[in-house]
Design a protein around this motif. Sequence first.
Motif, PDB file in Angstrom:
ATOM      1  N   SER A 283       0.666  -0.961   0.022  1.00 44.80           N
ATOM      2  CA  SER A 283       0.018  -0.092   0.115  1.00 44.80           C
ATOM      3  C   SER A 283       0.915   1.408   0.012  1.00 44.80           C
ATOM      4  CB  SER A 283      -1.177   0.071   1.326  1.00 44.80           C
ATOM      5  OG  SER A 283      -0.209  -0.017   2.532  1.00 44.80           O
ATOM      6  N   SER A 284       1.889   1.152   0.340  1.00 44.42           N
ATOM      7  CA  SER A 284       2.990   2.547   0.274  1.00 44.42           C
ATOM      8  C   SER A 284       3.382   2.724  -0.989  1.00 44.42           C
ATOM      9  CB  SER A 284       4.029   2.111   1.279  1.00 44.42           C
ATOM     10  OG  SER A 284       5.105   1.019   0.676  1.00 44.42           O
TER      11      SER A 284
ATOM     12  N   VAL B  13      -3.306  -9.009  -7.859  1.00 47.97           N
ATOM     13  CA  VAL B  13      -4.507  -8.598  -7.194  1.00 47.97           C
ATOM     14  C   VAL B  13      -5.650  -8.500  -8.179  1.00 47.97           C
ATOM     15  CG1 VAL B  13      -3.517  -7.981  -4.947  1.00 47.97           C
ATOM     16  CG2 VAL B  13      -4.317  -6.148  -6.713  1.00 47.97           C
ATOM     17  N   GLY B  14      -5.261  -8.299  -9.612  1.00 49.67           N
ATOM     18  CA  GLY B  14      -6.282  -8.318 -10.584  1.00 49.67           C
ATOM     19  C   GLY B  14      -7.153  -7.008 -10.758  1.00 49.67           C
ATOM     20  N   ASN B  15      -6.152  -6.177 -10.039  1.00 46.17           N
ATOM     21  CA  ASN B  15      -6.908  -4.726 -10.254  1.00 46.17           C
ATOM     22  C   ASN B  15      -6.053  -3.590 -10.344  1.00 46.17           C
ATOM     23  OD1 ASN B  15      -8.229  -2.122  -9.663  1.00 46.17           O
ATOM     24  ND2 ASN B  15      -9.522  -2.899  -7.835  1.00 46.17           N
ATOM     25  N   ALA B  16      -5.842  -2.774 -11.235  1.00 46.97           N
ATOM     26  CA  ALA B  16      -4.848  -1.736 -11.513  1.00 46.97           C
ATOM     27  C   ALA B  16      -4.832  -0.708 -10.318  1.00 46.97           C
ATOM     28  CB  ALA B  16      -4.721  -1.239 -12.869  1.00 46.97           C
ATOM     29  N   HIS B  17      -5.865  -0.476  -9.631  1.00 44.60           N
ATOM     30  CA  HIS B  17      -5.974   0.742  -8.650  1.00 44.60           C
ATOM     31  C   HIS B  17      -6.722  -0.093  -7.399  1.00 44.60           C
ATOM     32  CE1 HIS B  17      -4.927   3.572 -11.582  1.00 44.60           C
ATOM     33  NE2 HIS B  17      -5.977   3.159 -12.462  1.00 44.60           N
ATOM     34  N   PRO B  18      -6.031  -1.036  -6.626  1.00 50.29           N
ATOM     35  CA  PRO B  18      -6.842  -1.857  -5.704  1.00 50.29           C
ATOM     36  C   PRO B  18      -6.836  -0.950  -4.579  1.00 50.29           C
ATOM     37  CG  PRO B  18      -4.217  -2.222  -5.694  1.00 50.29           C
ATOM     38  CD  PRO B  18      -4.761  -1.428  -6.850  1.00 50.29           C
ATOM     39  N   THR B  19      -7.903  -1.360  -3.628  1.00 49.18           N
ATOM     40  CA  THR B  19      -8.324  -0.554  -2.343  1.00 49.18           C
ATOM     41  C   THR B  19      -7.103  -1.099  -1.217  1.00 49.18           C
ATOM     42  OG1 THR B  19      -9.434  -2.457  -1.576  1.00 49.18           O
ATOM     43  CG2 THR B  19     -10.627  -0.845  -2.929  1.00 49.18           C
ATOM     44  N   PHE B  20      -6.935  -0.391  -0.214  1.00 48.98           N
ATOM     45  CA  PHE B  20      -6.214  -0.364   0.660  1.00 48.98           C
ATOM     46  C   PHE B  20      -6.165  -1.912   1.302  1.00 48.98           C
ATOM     47  CE2 PHE B  20      -5.281  -0.806   5.326  1.00 48.98           C
ATOM     48  CZ  PHE B  20      -3.759  -0.424   5.436  1.00 48.98           C
ATOM     49  N   GLU B  21      -7.794  -2.249   1.531  1.00 47.48           N
ATOM     50  CA  GLU B  21      -8.037  -3.641   2.037  1.00 47.48           C
ATOM     51  C   GLU B  21      -7.508  -4.653   1.355  1.00 47.48           C
ATOM     52  OE1 GLU B  21      -9.916  -1.072   1.663  1.00 47.48           O
ATOM     53  OE2 GLU B  21     -10.208  -0.252   3.874  1.00 47.48           O
ATOM     54  N   GLN B  22      -7.436  -4.602  -0.097  1.00 45.80           N
ATOM     55  CA  GLN B  22      -6.961  -5.578  -0.990  1.00 45.80           C
ATOM     56  C   GLN B  22      -5.661  -5.966  -1.113  1.00 45.80           C
ATOM     57  OE1 GLN B  22      -8.485  -3.797  -4.760  1.00 45.80           O
ATOM     58  NE2 GLN B  22      -9.160  -6.151  -5.273  1.00 45.80           N
TER      59      GLN B  22
ATOM     60  N   ARG C 220      -3.638  -4.915   1.715  1.00 37.60           N
ATOM     61  CA  ARG C 220      -3.444  -5.304   3.321  1.00 37.60           C
ATOM     62  C   ARG C 220      -3.298  -6.900   3.265  1.00 37.60           C
ATOM     63  NH1 ARG C 220      -0.553  -3.905   7.492  1.00 37.60           N
ATOM     64  NH2 ARG C 220      -1.352  -4.996   9.264  1.00 37.60           N
ATOM     65  N   LEU C 221      -4.266  -7.443   2.525  1.00 38.57           N
ATOM     66  CA  LEU C 221      -4.198  -8.775   2.671  1.00 38.57           C
ATOM     67  C   LEU C 221      -2.908  -9.654   2.410  1.00 38.57           C
ATOM     68  CD1 LEU C 221      -7.595  -9.841   0.628  1.00 38.57           C
ATOM     69  CD2 LEU C 221      -7.141 -10.010   3.021  1.00 38.57           C
TER      70      LEU C 221
ATOM     71  N   ALA D 217       1.517  -9.083   8.196  1.00 37.03           N
ATOM     72  CA  ALA D 217       0.429  -9.973   8.400  1.00 37.03           C
ATOM     73  C   ALA D 217       0.583 -11.348   8.429  1.00 37.03           C
ATOM     74  CB  ALA D 217      -0.636  -9.707   7.486  1.00 37.03           C
ATOM     75  N   PHE D 218       1.626 -11.913   8.023  1.00 34.39           N
ATOM     76  CA  PHE D 218       2.268 -13.183   7.685  1.00 34.39           C
ATOM     77  C   PHE D 218       3.115 -13.423   8.825  1.00 34.39           C
ATOM     78  CE2 PHE D 218       0.047 -12.333   3.856  1.00 34.39           C
ATOM     79  CZ  PHE D 218      -0.220 -13.686   3.455  1.00 34.39           C
TER      80      PHE D 218
END
Length: 254
Positions: free
Chosen positions: A144-145, A166-175, A177-178, A183-184
């Motif tokens: 996200s940074s 992630v399949g999205n050129a403009h992903p959300t922060f939530e996408q 963050r996964l 987180a791992f």
Amino acid sequence: MINETIPLHPILSNINLIAIGQSQLIYNDFNGITRPAIIICPGGGYLTIHEEEAEYVALKLVALGYMVFILNYSTSAPYAYFPAPINDLSLALDYVHDNAERYGINQSAISVLGLSTGGHLASLVKPKYKLKSKALIYPILDLSSLTNFSTAREKTTLELMFSAIVGNAHPTFEQLRLWHSDAFICEETPPTFLCHYSDDIYCSEESARHYLEHLNKKRIPFKDLKVFSKKHGNPTIDPSNDWILSYHNWLNTL
């Protein structure tokens, strides 16, 4: 000298391991001596594989006595869609563990080393087998940074990378963050070597500090090495900042 290419995927021939090391016969002379192994995950923005970067590090490690495997994992859309690269790394770990005797490897001394986005990949895997260590070298710890870059070239590259993973050129922060590295982190996370550069805009001091704080909370041993006056994506050795030797010396303390 061992120099082999091992396919990991039944259809995609570009998903493979390149094994590099001293000949087993020459190395242990059938005396039962084994050596540590390191799987290298190269960088490339999940769009390509930076082969020269990985080969440079691999040859340095082979000279220090390691059996090295360079992982060519899934890149570019649609192949790099997560968790495909993570699955590739799991296959690589399975192969190295299952073929330890063939290569004269100590099964309890298998490590993963990742460079840039390969460092991100190395930070995500939850190993089926217990790793001796993880080394994250100028890693992308916080996807996200990366959304704050301003040049057209940077924006295009990021759009392609995000589309791939992630399949999205403009992903959300939530996408994003996964797939955040911290987180791992869990109790099973192996001792971690983190090398980050002072002039690296892709692995900021803030993201490195944040990651180390999470390791500390889980009581995971770590080594933090900050290299000054280095830019992202340059693994070559400065005699005053030899991170490969620092990593080797740290591994010998585990």
